[in-house]
Design a protein around this motif. Sequence first.
Motif: not given
Lengths: 758, 148
Positions: B134-138
């Motif tokens: 999630n963090i990488i995507k965001d």
Amino acid sequence: MFNFKAILLIIVAIVNIFLAWIVYFRNKKSQINIFFSIFAFAVGLWALVLGFYHLSISLNTDELLMRSSYGAAVVIGASFYYMSLVFPLKKKKYRFTGIILLLVSLFLLFLVFIPGFLVQSIVAKNWGNDVMLNSFGYYIFSLFFTLTFLGGMIIFWKKYFTSSGIVAKQIFYIVSSGSIAGILGMLFNLILPSPLFHNFQYIWIGPIFTIIWSSSIAYAIMRHRLLDIRLFVVRSILYTLTVVAVGMIFIFVVFFLGQNILGSTFRGIILGSVVISLGLEPLIHFFRRVTDRYFFQEKYNYQKIFRELTESMTRIMDLQNLLDTTTATIKNALKVEKIAIVLWNNGKDLPAEIKQVNLNILFDIYFSKKKPLIKYLSDSKMELVSAELKIEIERGKLRMPMAQAESIVREMQNLDIAVCLPIISNNILIGVLALGDKQSGDVFSIDDIQLLNVFTYQAAIALENALLYKQVQDFSKTLQGKVDEQTKDIRTKSGEIEEKNKYLQELLEMKSDFLRTVNHQLNTPLSVMKGYFSMMEEGSYPADKAMPSIKAGLERISSTVADFWDAYELEGERMKMQPQKTDITEIVSRLIPEKQKMQLARERNLTIEVLEPKFKMPIVWCDYKKIAHVVSNLLDNAVYYTRQGKVTLYYELLDDNYLQVNVKDTGVGISEEDKKKLFQKFSRGNNATDLRPDGSGLGLFIAKKIVEGNWGELAGISQGQDKGATFSFTLPIYKNQQPDASQEKPVSRKKIVRFKKV
Amino acid sequence: MKPTNVMKSDKGRILFVEDEKELVNIYHYFLESHGYDFLSTKDINEALMLTELEQPDLVLLDIIIPKPDNAVAEQGWEYLAAVKKNPKTKNIPIVVFTNLDTPQDRDKSEKMGAEAYIFKRDCTPREVMAEIANIIKDDREKKKADKN
């Protein structure tokens, strides 16, 4: 020719006139002084006239002198009578009596000087001058004199019985000395010369004894204290007797021996002088012994008493002992019934010590230094004699203000004190010696007062020392007390330290308990899991069978660590509650099935039930999750410690404010020993190792902290070993409580937190 | 762990700063099996160097990292501060991955510029993987938006 009778009489006359003069000038306004002066002057005149009469100047002169002597006697009688009326204080006016007396005596005086009325003529005889008297005139004179003299004596005598103290003593001496002088005077100068006996040879003897009489009255008037009147009277009698005796001896030697044996008067004078000079001292001594024996029967041995007192004062250091001894000595010596010694500490108003015998001093406030009596003693440093002061008040001649004197007399009367002497040291009043009346009712003599004064002077140092000694002793006692107290304090403190040490020791033990618990709690599941893993690695054990055990092991480790963390937080009181409206039944209904599924519960076939409340369940105000933890913990415990039977959860409504949740079991119960440490950290019951080998000893500790953090109480009761136990906790019923604004923002136990980027 | 010089994966490159060998092994297995490039070190200086050189898409940062002499120390904070100070590394998302469980630690992480906070004890690797993804995507979406 050497006329010793004349000289003797003239001396007596001078003495009397001198007394008259002194008393008159002492207080010219006082009636008693005036009348005494008249009396004494008349006595002096009488003696003087008789003295000149014995010089035998001429018959005509002698005739006048003899008439004058009777004139003086009239005045003596009249003044004595009037004096008896006004002594010691003129309280009534005796105008009528006075005028009658004056008129009668003036008339009689007039008659006496009429030639032939009393003294007709003087006739020279071989033994001396003889007096020819008119019997009628003489009887008139005798009647007047006898009446006035006896009347005066009777009045004095009456006053003696109605008065008391010093006045009574004064009157007693006046009457007794008057009796001596009066009886002798009347014998030699009234009865013998009367026409019956017609003996004029001894008229010179009568006036001599007037010295006793007039001087005792003079003393009574002048010296209000009159303490030593007895001594004075005794001494005057002594000297009078001595003078008479010496005179007799001289006469005998000079006129009898000198003329008849030695051949000349001159030789007789020399022999007489020798005899008298040799015999005077033994004579005086003899008379003194005689008079002392008569007058001072109870006289004490001054020196012996004083020696005793001094001896006890130097020997005895103990205050109480010293006071006992000295008071007893003085009491016995002076024959007083009541005695007291009062001592003060320096600078204090109230006395430090009161030693009293037969006195009834109840309160030390009587001897406050502010009281007039003590204040006077302190200021004047002079003794106070109650009776003396009373006379001073009556006569209005005071050494202090009237009000002060009156209050002092009142105080002394209230305390039954007759004499009060200050005990002075370094010019400061350190004590008072107080004496009641003498048992004999006698007054205190100058000797007594002197003895007491010397005693108080000597005693001051001894008493002060004894008092100091006592204070030092008391102080050291106090000091000892203080030391004891301090020692006790130190012991208590060391006890406290010991207790702290014990506590630390316990902490250390707890720490080791903790580590052991951790070791056990963490390592057991780890080794179990490792075992399963090894088995799986070898391929001999199917993974799906190992999984639940591994999972349980993980749960156990996880919950143990969570418990320790909670305990750590609670210890620092860092765990914050997040109270909310909570339906406790919701927690219970969720937990009960869970507990029923517990392996142990199933193995033991335990019944776990909830009794439905008979009241409408209130909503409580608490931290939902944490209270759920508590309920769970209590149910777990109940299951663990119950081998058979059932676990019952039920509710009670304590009052409008609190709901109580109870978890009752039929288990092993709690022993007395365990009860004490039930809620302590890491404490585990004696049977805990068997029944709950994996317990951390933290469950109840945490539960209690949580309940208390939610405004409630947690308690465990048990009837004893194997009789089951009930754990109960209370929670406040919701009544519009608001979340505490001061609380920090709710602690998030979310395991993953995404921060919002600014 | 030596840095791998393979081509950067599409999924992303993860630097794991951790001293616990078991955990490194577990996450090495999980991350690589999920297609991530995996770098790890227990040396703070090496970690800083790797961060600058390799430009990871995300750093999983343990806080309690003992010093070379084995003295217990919270070296993670120093690393975090140094990374955020360096312009070449300050935009790399850092996830604090720790057993430190106090609000203060969380606050500190946030203030120092960490992207997220993960409580190590309570999380399974699967949960951690999901969060990382999630963090990488965001982060990528954000950087893309910044470029435009």
